[in-house]
Design a protein around this motif. Structure first.
Motif, PDB file in Angstrom:
ATOM      1  N   ALA A 175       9.136 -35.586   3.335  1.00 15.09           N
ATOM      2  CA  ALA A 175       8.315 -36.650   3.909  1.00 15.09           C
ATOM      3  C   ALA A 175       9.130 -37.672   4.694  1.00 15.09           C
ATOM      4  O   ALA A 175       8.742 -38.061   5.800  1.00 15.09           O
ATOM      5  CB  ALA A 175       7.514 -37.340   2.807  1.00 15.09           C
ATOM      6  N   GLU A 176      10.238 -38.115   4.146  1.00 18.36           N
ATOM      7  CA  GLU A 176      11.021 -39.162   4.814  1.00 18.36           C
ATOM      8  C   GLU A 176      11.463 -38.725   6.206  1.00 18.36           C
ATOM      9  O   GLU A 176      11.243 -39.424   7.194  1.00 18.36           O
ATOM     10  CB  GLU A 176      12.237 -39.531   3.966  1.00 18.36           C
ATOM     11  CG  GLU A 176      13.034 -40.679   4.542  1.00 18.36           C
ATOM     12  CD  GLU A 176      14.197 -41.093   3.659  1.00 18.36           C
ATOM     13  OE1 GLU A 176      15.162 -41.637   4.204  1.00 18.36           O
ATOM     14  OE2 GLU A 176      14.137 -40.872   2.439  1.00 18.36           O
ATOM     15  N   LYS A 177      12.056 -37.546   6.292  1.00 20.97           N
ATOM     16  CA  LYS A 177      12.516 -37.042   7.593  1.00 20.97           C
ATOM     17  C   LYS A 177      11.336 -36.697   8.497  1.00 20.97           C
ATOM     18  O   LYS A 177      11.404 -36.856   9.717  1.00 20.97           O
ATOM     19  CB  LYS A 177      13.432 -35.836   7.406  1.00 20.97           C
ATOM     20  CG  LYS A 177      14.767 -36.218   6.818  1.00 20.97           C
ATOM     21  CD  LYS A 177      15.649 -35.009   6.658  1.00 20.97           C
ATOM     22  CE  LYS A 177      16.988 -35.418   6.044  1.00 20.97           C
ATOM     23  NZ  LYS A 177      17.841 -34.255   5.786  1.00 20.97           N
ATOM     24  N   ILE A 212      -1.649 -43.603  13.992  1.00 15.13           N
ATOM     25  CA  ILE A 212      -0.614 -42.634  13.626  1.00 15.13           C
ATOM     26  C   ILE A 212       0.728 -43.348  13.440  1.00 15.13           C
ATOM     27  O   ILE A 212       1.448 -43.087  12.480  1.00 15.13           O
ATOM     28  CB  ILE A 212      -0.511 -41.506  14.677  1.00 15.13           C
ATOM     29  CG1 ILE A 212      -1.784 -40.663  14.658  1.00 15.13           C
ATOM     30  CG2 ILE A 212       0.719 -40.633  14.417  1.00 15.13           C
ATOM     31  CD1 ILE A 212      -1.912 -39.728  15.839  1.00 15.13           C
ATOM     32  N   ILE A 213       1.030 -44.271  14.348  1.00 10.40           N
ATOM     33  CA  ILE A 213       2.274 -45.041  14.219  1.00 10.40           C
ATOM     34  C   ILE A 213       2.250 -45.848  12.916  1.00 10.40           C
ATOM     35  O   ILE A 213       3.225 -45.860  12.168  1.00 10.40           O
ATOM     36  CB  ILE A 213       2.488 -45.941  15.449  1.00 10.40           C
ATOM     37  CG1 ILE A 213       2.840 -45.067  16.659  1.00 10.40           C
ATOM     38  CG2 ILE A 213       3.572 -46.991  15.180  1.00 10.40           C
ATOM     39  CD1 ILE A 213       2.874 -45.794  17.988  1.00 10.40           C
ATOM     40  N   ASP A 214       1.118 -46.495  12.637  1.00 12.44           N
ATOM     41  CA  ASP A 214       0.986 -47.256  11.384  1.00 12.44           C
ATOM     42  C   ASP A 214       1.145 -46.349  10.166  1.00 12.44           C
ATOM     43  O   ASP A 214       1.835 -46.705   9.207  1.00 12.44           O
ATOM     44  CB  ASP A 214      -0.379 -47.955  11.311  1.00 12.44           C
ATOM     45  CG  ASP A 214      -0.487 -49.144  12.236  1.00 12.44           C
ATOM     46  OD1 ASP A 214       0.549 -49.636  12.726  1.00 12.44           O
ATOM     47  OD2 ASP A 214      -1.639 -49.589  12.473  1.00 12.44           O
ATOM     48  N   TYR A 253       7.871 -46.872   4.633  1.00 12.43           N
ATOM     49  CA  TYR A 253       8.304 -48.126   4.006  1.00 12.43           C
ATOM     50  C   TYR A 253       7.424 -48.595   2.853  1.00 12.43           C
ATOM     51  O   TYR A 253       7.845 -49.426   2.061  1.00 12.43           O
ATOM     52  CB  TYR A 253       8.413 -49.229   5.065  1.00 12.43           C
ATOM     53  CG  TYR A 253       9.378 -48.852   6.160  1.00 12.43           C
ATOM     54  CD1 TYR A 253      10.731 -48.698   5.898  1.00 12.43           C
ATOM     55  CD2 TYR A 253       8.938 -48.608   7.459  1.00 12.43           C
ATOM     56  CE1 TYR A 253      11.627 -48.324   6.895  1.00 12.43           C
ATOM     57  CE2 TYR A 253       9.826 -48.246   8.467  1.00 12.43           C
ATOM     58  CZ  TYR A 253      11.161 -48.112   8.174  1.00 12.43           C
ATOM     59  OH  TYR A 253      12.040 -47.740   9.157  1.00 12.43           O
ATOM     60  N   ALA A 254       6.202 -48.116   2.796  1.00 16.58           N
ATOM     61  CA  ALA A 254       5.289 -48.482   1.701  1.00 16.58           C
ATOM     62  C   ALA A 254       4.429 -47.269   1.376  1.00 16.58           C
ATOM     63  O   ALA A 254       3.230 -47.257   1.654  1.00 16.58           O
ATOM     64  CB  ALA A 254       4.421 -49.669   2.110  1.00 16.58           C
ATOM     65  N   PRO A 255       5.030 -46.230   0.804  1.00 21.33           N
ATOM     66  CA  PRO A 255       4.314 -44.966   0.584  1.00 21.33           C
ATOM     67  C   PRO A 255       2.981 -45.110  -0.141  1.00 21.33           C
ATOM     68  O   PRO A 255       2.050 -44.360   0.140  1.00 21.33           O
ATOM     69  CB  PRO A 255       5.293 -44.138  -0.242  1.00 21.33           C
ATOM     70  CG  PRO A 255       6.628 -44.737   0.012  1.00 21.33           C
ATOM     71  CD  PRO A 255       6.396 -46.188   0.315  1.00 21.33           C
ATOM     72  N   GLY A 269      -3.093 -40.742   3.868  1.00 23.79           N
ATOM     73  CA  GLY A 269      -3.347 -39.488   4.570  1.00 23.79           C
ATOM     74  C   GLY A 269      -2.418 -38.374   4.111  1.00 23.79           C
ATOM     75  O   GLY A 269      -1.781 -38.471   3.065  1.00 23.79           O
ATOM     76  N   THR A 270      -2.348 -37.324   4.932  1.00 25.20           N
ATOM     77  CA  THR A 270      -1.443 -36.221   4.648  1.00 25.20           C
ATOM     78  C   THR A 270      -0.479 -36.056   5.816  1.00 25.20           C
ATOM     79  O   THR A 270      -0.772 -36.469   6.945  1.00 25.20           O
ATOM     80  CB  THR A 270      -2.194 -34.888   4.452  1.00 25.20           C
ATOM     81  OG1 THR A 270      -2.778 -34.501   5.706  1.00 25.20           O
ATOM     82  CG2 THR A 270      -3.271 -35.010   3.379  1.00 25.20           C
TER      83      THR A 270
END
Length: 105
Positions: free
Chosen positions: A17-19, A68-70, A77-79, A84-85
Protein backbone atom coordinates in the motif's frame (compact mmCIF):
# COMPACT_ATOMS: atom_id res chain seq x y z
CA UNK A 1 3.32 9.00 -15.78
CA UNK A 2 2.27 5.76 -17.46
CA UNK A 3 5.50 4.16 -16.25
CA UNK A 4 4.69 5.17 -12.67
CA UNK A 5 1.14 3.91 -13.05
CA UNK A 6 2.46 0.56 -14.32
CA UNK A 7 4.80 0.58 -11.33
CA UNK A 8 1.79 1.19 -9.08
CA UNK A 9 0.06 -1.85 -10.60
CA UNK A 10 2.98 -4.01 -9.44
CA UNK A 11 2.62 -2.62 -5.91
CA UNK A 12 -1.13 -3.23 -6.14
CA UNK A 13 -0.55 -6.89 -7.04
CA UNK A 14 1.97 -7.21 -4.20
CA UNK A 15 -0.41 -5.44 -1.80
CA UNK A 16 2.31 -2.88 -0.93
CA UNK A 17 0.00 0.00 0.00
CA UNK A 18 2.65 2.55 0.94
CA UNK A 19 4.56 2.27 -2.34
CA UNK A 20 1.31 1.95 -4.31
CA UNK A 21 -0.16 5.23 -3.10
CA UNK A 22 3.17 7.01 -3.46
CA UNK A 23 3.45 5.81 -7.08
CA UNK A 24 -0.11 6.82 -7.95
CA UNK A 25 0.22 10.31 -6.54
CA UNK A 26 3.59 10.84 -8.24
CA UNK A 27 2.11 9.58 -11.51
CA UNK A 28 -0.80 12.02 -11.26
CA UNK A 29 1.28 15.07 -10.33
CA UNK A 30 3.89 14.24 -12.97
CA UNK A 31 1.21 13.76 -15.60
CA UNK A 32 -0.49 17.03 -14.68
CA UNK A 33 2.86 18.82 -14.74
CA UNK A 34 3.54 17.56 -18.27
CA UNK A 35 0.03 18.16 -19.61
CA UNK A 36 -0.35 21.61 -18.08
CA UNK A 37 3.27 22.72 -18.63
CA UNK A 38 3.65 23.61 -14.96
CA UNK A 39 6.73 22.40 -13.05
CA UNK A 40 5.82 19.89 -10.34
CA UNK A 41 7.35 22.22 -7.75
CA UNK A 42 4.88 24.95 -8.76
CA UNK A 43 1.86 22.69 -8.99
CA UNK A 44 -0.80 22.55 -6.30
CA UNK A 45 -4.47 21.61 -6.07
CA UNK A 46 -5.73 25.11 -6.85
CA UNK A 47 -3.40 25.71 -9.79
CA UNK A 48 -4.14 22.27 -11.23
CA UNK A 49 -7.92 22.73 -10.86
CA UNK A 50 -7.88 26.17 -12.43
CA UNK A 51 -5.68 25.06 -15.34
CA UNK A 52 -7.78 21.97 -16.02
CA UNK A 53 -11.01 23.97 -16.00
CA UNK A 54 -9.43 26.51 -18.35
CA UNK A 55 -8.55 23.64 -20.71
CA UNK A 56 -12.18 22.58 -20.84
CA UNK A 57 -12.12 19.68 -18.38
CA UNK A 58 -15.50 19.50 -16.65
CA UNK A 59 -15.86 20.22 -12.94
CA UNK A 60 -16.92 16.64 -12.16
CA UNK A 61 -13.73 15.19 -13.65
CA UNK A 62 -11.58 17.74 -11.78
CA UNK A 63 -13.40 16.85 -8.54
CA UNK A 64 -12.76 13.16 -9.19
CA UNK A 65 -9.05 13.87 -9.71
CA UNK A 66 -8.90 15.79 -6.43
CA UNK A 67 -10.69 12.95 -4.64
CA UNK A 68 -8.10 10.45 -5.92
CA UNK A 69 -5.30 12.75 -4.75
CA UNK A 70 -7.01 13.08 -1.35
CA UNK A 71 -7.47 9.31 -1.12
CA UNK A 72 -3.77 8.78 -1.80
CA UNK A 73 -2.78 11.36 0.81
CA UNK A 74 -5.16 9.93 3.42
CA UNK A 75 -4.00 6.39 2.73
CA UNK A 76 -0.36 7.41 3.10
CA UNK A 77 -0.60 9.68 6.14
CA UNK A 78 -3.87 8.77 7.89
CA UNK A 79 -4.77 5.23 6.79
CA UNK A 80 -7.79 5.10 9.09
CA UNK A 81 -9.32 8.02 7.17
CA UNK A 82 -9.14 6.13 3.85
CA UNK A 83 -12.18 3.99 3.19
CA UNK A 84 -11.65 2.93 -0.42
CA UNK A 85 -9.58 0.20 -2.03
CA UNK A 86 -6.28 0.35 -3.85
CA UNK A 87 -7.98 -1.11 -6.93
CA UNK A 88 -10.55 1.72 -6.93
CA UNK A 89 -7.77 4.31 -6.71
CA UNK A 90 -5.80 2.65 -9.50
CA UNK A 91 -8.82 2.37 -11.79
CA UNK A 92 -9.81 5.97 -11.08
CA UNK A 93 -6.32 7.31 -11.77
CA UNK A 94 -6.08 5.37 -15.04
CA UNK A 95 -9.54 6.59 -16.09
CA UNK A 96 -8.75 10.23 -15.27
CA UNK A 97 -5.46 10.10 -17.16
CA UNK A 98 -7.31 8.62 -20.13
CA UNK A 99 -9.81 11.49 -20.08
CA UNK A 100 -7.03 14.06 -19.91
CA UNK A 101 -5.17 12.36 -22.74
CA UNK A 102 -8.19 12.77 -25.01
CA UNK A 103 -9.19 16.27 -23.94
CA UNK A 104 -5.95 18.16 -23.25
CA UNK A 105 -3.87 18.99 -26.27
Amino acid sequence: ANKRLREASVFLKNNDAEKFFESVIKALWGYLSDKLSIPVAGLNREKASESLLNKGIDQETVAELLKIIDDCEFARYAPAAFSGTMKDVYDGAARIMGIFEKQIK
